[in-house]
Design a protein around this motif. Structure first.
Motif, PDB file in Angstrom:
ATOM      1  N   CYS A 171       2.315   4.396   5.282  1.00  0.00           N
ATOM      2  CA  CYS A 171       3.335   3.378   5.014  1.00  0.00           C
ATOM      3  C   CYS A 171       4.702   3.919   5.415  1.00  0.00           C
ATOM      4  O   CYS A 171       5.015   5.075   5.138  1.00  0.00           O
ATOM      5  N   HIS A 174       9.004   3.264   2.295  1.00  0.00           N
ATOM      6  CA  HIS A 174       9.837   4.093   1.434  1.00  0.00           C
ATOM      7  C   HIS A 174      10.496   3.341   0.298  1.00  0.00           C
ATOM      8  O   HIS A 174      11.705   3.406   0.103  1.00  0.00           O
ATOM      9  N   PRO A 181       3.975   6.953   0.762  1.00  0.00           N
ATOM     10  CA  PRO A 181       4.371   7.524   2.056  1.00  0.00           C
ATOM     11  C   PRO A 181       4.374   9.059   2.037  1.00  0.00           C
ATOM     12  O   PRO A 181       4.180   9.692   3.074  1.00  0.00           O
ATOM     13  N   GLN A 215      -1.456  -0.892   3.365  1.00  0.00           N
ATOM     14  CA  GLN A 215      -0.351  -0.922   2.388  1.00  0.00           C
ATOM     15  C   GLN A 215       0.591  -2.070   2.691  1.00  0.00           C
ATOM     16  O   GLN A 215       1.198  -2.638   1.795  1.00  0.00           O
ATOM     17  N   HIS A 249       3.747  -7.435   2.540  1.00  0.00           N
ATOM     18  CA  HIS A 249       5.093  -7.158   2.034  1.00  0.00           C
ATOM     19  C   HIS A 249       5.922  -8.433   2.174  1.00  0.00           C
ATOM     20  O   HIS A 249       6.004  -8.996   3.284  1.00  0.00           O
TER      21      HIS A 249
END
Ligand code: SAM
Ligand code: SF4
Length: 454
Positions: A171, A174, A181, A215, A249
């Motif tokens: 990923c 962050h 990550p 992710q 996301h």
């Protein structure tokens, strides 16, 4: 022939990684056993996302060590995120024999052989920095077809009709609270053709519900092809399977994905869209890359494009500096969106993450109280949404016998698990009418068999 026992902690991506390990070990001639007392090799696939998961794994490691002391030659190994995070300390402080990070599973047979030959305390983790440097060649296990586990893999129930396919690893986001990550390294996507081939093999082996994992799957890319292209390729190649995906996301969600979902009848109308917080101050400190208003606008877009879509989320409370007003903003958002389901967490400080340094910390008692309140509110909403299913007819894909009664567990395209009474078998598609709600689980009776999927 050596026997191995494998326990999995954590999310669907870890279940997938355990499948990779199973295949690697099977190809090296080992067989799996569900009985830890019968195993020559005791392994755990670990998770570092919250401290609680790590503590549980360390407790279990104590049991593995005790089993090793009963049987000379037994090998104890720690795999996955904790292996990457703790590395040698798992050997020196916790007396594991082998420690294997997420990119090194192909070396497992060799490491096991070395331990059996008398060399204990081997680690095989690649520093994240090194993986960043070798991003183009970072391990994606493309050539490994994950093997299915036993009916129960540690915490994780398995069923013969569902399969996971990881489309990307690592990923690049962050989020300030997140360890992923740090332990899984940079984002890298698998080639579209290899994802497709794996999904087709699962389908040929009987899977009827396939979930594409990453992710943030919306960051997927293979050349100019993005996630909607991958989704369309898999869904078109397997028109009789239900296709799902995790996780999206919110920042990257756009109409191209939603239009693709609408166009393809076998892509399930459900979206997991982690919000984390309803407060703009906290979202910014989390580095989530969207505001509350932008998130709500995406929810509106989802519901406009896919009116029946089921929305689920993740929420994190007790983030450093979260005030009562911030928390109230989260509760208000939960009431406004009315998610079908939410995974709810109390902030867990992860060493090495930026939020680990943030002040002021929220006290354990305040964080606990907020989490209880949040769970109370969301449980009511989940139960109300499930009540909306009463007297309606759904198509269920039967997964497994219900553990608590004589019925079966089936799943709707909206990712709702329903108990159904009647004569079924895993893999059947049955039309059911929801007759009542038990706790918050819908209970249904068979309406009429169907032939078509979705
Ligand atoms: N990639 C996904 C995303 O963007 O939401 C989530 C992956 S993360 C492994 C799953 C969930 O764990 C997150 O959505 C977050 O709510 C929770 N989580 C991550 N770090 C956490 C921490 N330090 N403490 C508590 N919960 C955490
Ligand atoms: Fe963690 Fe954020 Fe990446 Fe999800 S998107 S894995 S929460 S860093």
């Amino acid at each position: 022939m050596l026997k191995f026992y494998l326990q999995t902690y954590g999310c669907q991506m870890n279940i997938y990684e355990s499948g990779v390990v199973r295949r690697v070990l099977a190809d090296a001639g080992l067989t799996e056993t569900a009985d830890e007392h019968d195993a020559d090799v005791l392994l755990m696939m670990t998770c570092s996302v919250r401290s609680h998961a790590e503590q549980r794994a360390l407790g279990r490691l104590g049991t593995f060590r005790a089993l090793r002391s009963e049987h000379a030659g037994r090998v104890v190994g720690v795999l996955g995120c904790m292996a990457q995070r703790f590395a040698e300390a798992l050997v020196t402080d916790h007396r594991a024999d082998i420690v294997v990070g997420p990119d090194e599973y192909l070396r497992l047979p060799e490491l096991i052989r070395n331990v059996q030959a008398g060399t204990t305390g081997l680690t095989s983790t690649v520093p994240v920095e090194q993986r960043v440097a070798t991003r183009q060649t970072s391990e994606c296990y493309d050539a490994v077809m994950p093997a299915r586990g036993l009916s129960r893999d540690g915490d994780c129930p398995q069923n013969p009709v569902s399969a996971f396919v990881t489309v990307m690893r690592g990923c690049d986001n962050h989020c300030t609270y997140c360890i992923v990550p740090h332990v899984k390294g940079r984002e890298r996507s698998r080639p579209l053709a290899s994802v497709l081939a794996e999904a087709e093999r699962h389908s040929a082996n009987g899977a009827k519900d396939i979930t594409l994992l990453g992710q943030n799957v919306l960051a997927y890319r293979d050349g100019s092809r993005r996630f909607p292209d991958l989704l369309a390729a898999v869904a078109s190649a397997l028109p009789r399977a239900r296709i799902r995906f995790l996780t999206s996301h919110p920042r990257d969600l756009d109409s191209s994905l939603l239009d693709t979902m609408r166009r393809l009848p076998n892509v399930c109308p459900s979206l997991h869209l982690p919000v984390q917080s309803g407060s703009n101050t906290i979202l910014q400190r989390m580095n989530r890359g969207y505001t509350r208003e932008e998130y709500l606008a995406k929810v509106t877009l989802c519901r406009k494009t896919l009116p029946e879509v089921a929305l689920t989320t993740d929420v994190l409370v007790g983030f450093p500096s979260e005030t009562e007003a911030d928390f109230k903003a989260t509760l208000d958002l939960i009431e406004e969106v009315r998610f079908d389901f939410a995974y709810m967490f109390r902030f867990s400080m992860r060493p090495g993450t930026r939020a680990g340094e943030f002040e002021p910390k929220v006290s354990e008692s305040d964080a606990g109280r907020r989490l209880s309140r949040l769970i109370e509110v969301q449980n009511r909403i989940t139960s109300e949404r499930n009540r909306d299913m009463l007297n309606k007819v759904f198509e269920l894909l039967i997964e497994s016998p219900s553990p608590r009664d004589s019925g079966w567990l089936g799943r709707t395209v909206f990712n709702k698990v329903v108990i159904v009474k009647g004569n079924c078998a895993p893999g059947d598609l049955v039309r059911c009418r929801v007759t009542h709600i038990n706790g918050w689980t819908p209970v249904a009776e068979i309406h009429a068999p169907t032939a078509a999927v979705c």
